[in-house]
Structures are given as C-alpha cells and as structure tokens.
Design a protein around this motif. Structure first.
Motif, PDB file in Angstrom:
ATOM      1  N   ARG A  46      23.934  71.467  33.576  1.00 12.05           N
ATOM      2  CA  ARG A  46      24.926  71.234  32.843  1.00 12.05           C
ATOM      3  C   ARG A  46      25.682  72.359  32.505  1.00 12.05           C
ATOM      4  NH1 ARG A  46      24.807  70.338  26.315  1.00 12.05           N
ATOM      5  NH2 ARG A  46      26.867  69.524  25.825  1.00 12.05           N
ATOM      6  N   ASP A  53      31.109  70.891  32.033  1.00 15.51           N
ATOM      7  CA  ASP A  53      31.845  70.035  32.497  1.00 15.51           C
ATOM      8  C   ASP A  53      32.427  69.144  31.166  1.00 15.51           C
ATOM      9  OD1 ASP A  53      31.786  70.745  34.992  1.00 15.51           O
ATOM     10  OD2 ASP A  53      30.661  69.021  35.516  1.00 15.51           O
ATOM     11  N   ASP A  54      31.703  69.068  30.062  1.00 19.18           N
ATOM     12  CA  ASP A  54      31.982  68.214  29.030  1.00 19.18           C
ATOM     13  C   ASP A  54      32.908  69.333  28.027  1.00 19.18           C
ATOM     14  OD1 ASP A  54      29.942  69.848  27.769  1.00 19.18           O
ATOM     15  OD2 ASP A  54      28.666  67.880  27.733  1.00 19.18           O
ATOM     16  N   ARG A  95      36.431  79.012  42.697  1.00 21.42           N
ATOM     17  CA  ARG A  95      37.423  78.491  41.942  1.00 21.42           C
ATOM     18  C   ARG A  95      38.619  78.675  42.856  1.00 21.42           C
ATOM     19  NH1 ARG A  95      38.886  80.981  37.816  1.00 21.42           N
ATOM     20  NH2 ARG A  95      41.221  81.684  38.277  1.00 21.42           N
ATOM     21  N   ARG A 117      28.541  71.092  44.763  1.00 21.54           N
ATOM     22  CA  ARG A 117      29.426  70.811  43.572  1.00 21.54           C
ATOM     23  C   ARG A 117      30.802  70.936  44.057  1.00 21.54           C
ATOM     24  NH1 ARG A 117      30.202  70.727  37.972  1.00 21.54           N
ATOM     25  NH2 ARG A 117      32.055  71.765  37.220  1.00 21.54           N
ATOM     26  N   ALA A 159      34.406  70.147  41.661  1.00 23.15           N
ATOM     27  CA  ALA A 159      34.967  69.390  40.596  1.00 23.15           C
ATOM     28  C   ALA A 159      36.474  70.132  40.537  1.00 23.15           C
ATOM     29  CB  ALA A 159      34.425  70.178  39.213  1.00 23.15           C
ATOM     30  N   TRP A 213      40.578  69.090  39.401  1.00 18.40           N
ATOM     31  CA  TRP A 213      41.681  68.823  38.250  1.00 18.40           C
ATOM     32  C   TRP A 213      43.047  68.662  38.705  1.00 18.40           C
ATOM     33  CZ3 TRP A 213      46.152  70.248  35.785  1.00 18.40           C
ATOM     34  CH2 TRP A 213      46.443  69.340  34.756  1.00 18.40           C
ATOM     35  N   GLN A 273      36.646  73.496  41.603  1.00 16.87           N
ATOM     36  CA  GLN A 273      35.490  74.573  41.479  1.00 16.87           C
ATOM     37  C   GLN A 273      34.374  74.115  42.374  1.00 16.87           C
ATOM     38  OE1 GLN A 273      32.468  74.694  38.254  1.00 16.87           O
ATOM     39  NE2 GLN A 273      33.538  76.648  37.605  1.00 16.87           N
TER      40      GLN A 273
END
Length: 413
Positions: free
Chosen positions: A135, A161-162, A221, A269, A271, A273, A285
C-alpha cells in the motif's frame, strides 16, 4: 519444569494463532488481503497486542506503528534479543508470509512462560509496520526507519494509491505510537517461510539462511503531457504510459539476459494518470528491481535498469525522475548468529541445509546495525504472494524449535 536441551514449543498452540490470523482480512479463497494500516490490519494488531498482554509482555508502539512485546530478563539493563517479522500481507497474500515469524516469536515467549525460565537478557517480539510495501512504497519501511535508513518524517509523508498519507493512517487506526524509533539490540532473529521451492523440493525440514541475493530496486516517475490520441502527431506525443511500459519490458529483458545463472528482474508496478481511453497519460510511476546471487553481476543488472529508465523516457519524450532507490542482500548476516542457528539444526537432528534468501525481509535492514540471523521453513512448491500459499504444521516444527533454543542461548549470554 525448567528450560533444558530437550525443551520444545507447543506446535498446536502456534498453529492456533496462525488459524486465528487467517480469519482477519480474508481475501481470495484461503488467502489474505490485509494491507498495512487498513481496518483489517488494525484488527490483527489488536489481536496481537491482546496475545502479548496475555503472555505477560509489556507492549510498546513506536512512531512508525511497529509493535514490541517485551519479556523482561533478569538483567533489564542489557540490550534485548528481538524476534519478529510482519503481520501485513500482499493484496493477494497468503496466511504465512511474515505472519509465521511474528507468531513464532510469540510462541517462544509462551514456551518460556510455561517452563518458568527467565532469560538473562530481555526478549522482545516485534511486528514491523509495512514490510510488504503493497500500500505504501517502499517495502520494509518501518524497520528501515528503526535502523536509521529513512527518517520518520519521510515515512509519515508516504502517499498510497488511494491518496491516504502514512502518518494519518497510523493515527486513524490508533497505532501512531510515541516511542522514538530505534533502540539498542543484542541480536535479531527472523523465522520466515522460504518463499521458494528449494526446501520443499529437497524434502528439507529447515534452512539456515547465510545471506541474501544482492538486490537493487527503484521507483521511477515519467512526466509527459496529456493530448488527444487521435489528431496528435506521433512526433509531438509525450505519453508517460508508453515510457513506463517500455521501461518495464526492458527490465524484463534484463532478467532473461541473466536468467541462466539465476538472475531475476521484475517490473512490478505501472500506475499512470489519467490512464483513460482517448487521452495520452501525463504521468506514470513504475517500480522495478533486479537480483542475482553474484554481487558484481547484480550491480551490472542494476546499471542496465537505470539506463533503461532514461532511454524509455527519451524515446517517449518524457522527463524521468528516480524517486527512490534501494539495495539489500549479500553476506549481511552475523557469522556467530548463523553458526548458532546451524548448531541447533545439527544438535536437534533436523534435515537442514544452508540457503540464500531471494526475497526482501526486515532482517536485511536489521543486519545493517545489529547481529542478525534468519531461519527458513518450507512452503509447498515455493508458492507465495498468492492465496494458494500453503504449509502444514509439521513444516514449522524444526524451525520453531531451532528458534527457541538459539534465542535462549543468545539471551542467556
């Protein structure tokens, strides 16, 4: 009764704690999804604290939320022997990864209580916060703060992430302790399932961990800009999603290039946007790592991974920021501690072998400052970070009893 060379743990009692843990934060069938600082993590922490208090331990919580259950020694001024691991899991985790190590420490304490044996040094069992990093990235963060690798302030500012902030979530679940991170430790033991197929394939009862595969990881990133997927010419695109994808496939290729000598490289991973149809992604990322049994080769793989990040960014027209890098493994465990564990394997007559760890563990951070040793127990087929992770009670008999005697020998010095 008193402690003797023939003293043994209560395997059934240990297994009952494993079974209770498996009821908290259930995920897929037979598995757990007990991510750190979630409500299910709080429930498991509360259960662990209750067990510690029932065993007569004084409970302390540090500023990172790690829980320490202390059994006093006859000389409280001496640095303690610490036994531990973690109770958080992956999002598709099993019932034993980390959990067995914490509950093994609890069983050592309970056994000493049964026998009425007071060790010279205190013994502490610890649940480290956020070992998995599922997390909040990076993994093993609380043990890293404990040994001074990271600062408490830096760790409290980690964002999930949340959108949740690490420090705020600690407070929300009631485990943002006030005890400063770090204290003197005489020695640290960690029992863990192997998370590999070697012990099971060779029908070994236990492994004496001599070190870890040198491993290097990074969080990267990529920054581009949004644009329409239709009319935007290819030469004017700055698609961060594509930069991330190229980077991760390049990392996978590195693993295959070095696989013949058991090298491994993982893109774990991506992620992005906004990560939506019709629009190019502005940010991405990635998390990736490489590992190899030979340190020099692992460093070569790590340099190739870093170059791959910048090449992927350049090709996609994106800027590249390395947000974090980490390294662990190598010959980091204390020879005397390892010899102590090995001597118990021989004395007790188990079918054992020396073995290297290939995954990351809190023991890696502890070994940076304190004498440290690990014990591996078998798991079926080496399946782990998966709801089908499986062990039988007998898989722990050798490791638990070796841990008991090694920890007492260390604590009674």
């Amino acid at each position: 009764m008193s402690f003797s060379p023939d003293s043994r743990v209560d395997l059934g009692r240990f297994w009952s704690t494993i079974a209770r843990s498996a009821e908290i934060g259930q995920g897929r069938e037979n598995g757990l999804a007990r991510l750190t600082l979630t409500d299910s993590d709080r429930e498991m922490r509360d259960q662990f604290v209750d067990w510690c208090k029932a065993a007569g331990l004084s409970v302390m919580v540090d500023e990172m939320g790690s829980i320490f259950g202390r059994r006093e020694g006859s000389d409280p001024s001496l640095p303690p022997v610490v036994i531990g691991s973690h109770l958080d899991t992956q999002i598709n985790g099993g019932r034993f990864d980390g959990i067995a190590g914490v509950l093994a420490g609890l069983e050592v304490i309970r056994t000493l209580n049964d026998l009425g044996h007071v060790t010279k040094r205190p013994i502490i069992v610890v649940d480290w916060t956020n070992e998995e990093g599922a997390r909040f990235s990076p993994p093993m963060v609380a043990s890293g703060v404990f040994v001074g690798r990271y600062t408490t302030e830096w760790a409290h500012d980690l964002i999930a992430d949340d959108g949740a902030r690490f420090g705020d979530e600690l407070a929300r679940i009631g485990y943002r302790g006030t005890m400063p991170c770090g204290f003197d430790v005489d020695g640290y033991f960690e029992l863990h399932i192997e998370q590999g197929p070697i012990l099971d394939a060779e029908k070994r009862q236990v492994g004496v961990v001599t070190g870890g595969y040198p491993s290097f990881g990074m969080r990267v990133r990529f920054d581009g800009e949004t644009a329409h997927t239709g009319p935007t010419p290819m030469d004017l695109r700055h698609n961060a999603l594509i930069a991330g994808a190229r980077f991760l496939t390049a990392v996978d290729d590195i693993g295959w290039d070095f696989a013949v000598m058991d090298g491994k490289a993982t893109g774990s991973r991506l992620a992005a946007w906004p990560n939506k149809p019709g629009i190019l992604s502005e940010t991405a990322q990635c998390v990736a790592d490489v590992r190899h049994p030979d340190l020099i080769t692992a460093k070569v793989m790590a340099e190739k991974m870093r170059r791959a990040a910048h090449e992927a960014g350049a090709k996609a027209g994106c800027t590249v920021t390395v947000e974090d890098e980490w390294a662990w493994g190598g010959d980091i465990f204390d020879p005397d501690m390892v010899a102590l564990v090995r001597a118990e394997a021989v004395r007790q007559g188990w079918n054992w072998r020396d073995i290297q760890a290939q995954a990351g563990h809190d023991a890696y951070h502890m070994a940076m400052r304190y004498p440290t040793a690990m014990i591996f127990t078998p798991c079926k087929g080496g399946i782990t970070h998966n709801n089908n992770e499986s062990c039988d009670p007998e898989d722990f008999r050798a490791g638990l009893n070796m841990l008991l005697h090694a920890a007492v020998a260390r604590a009674d010095r």
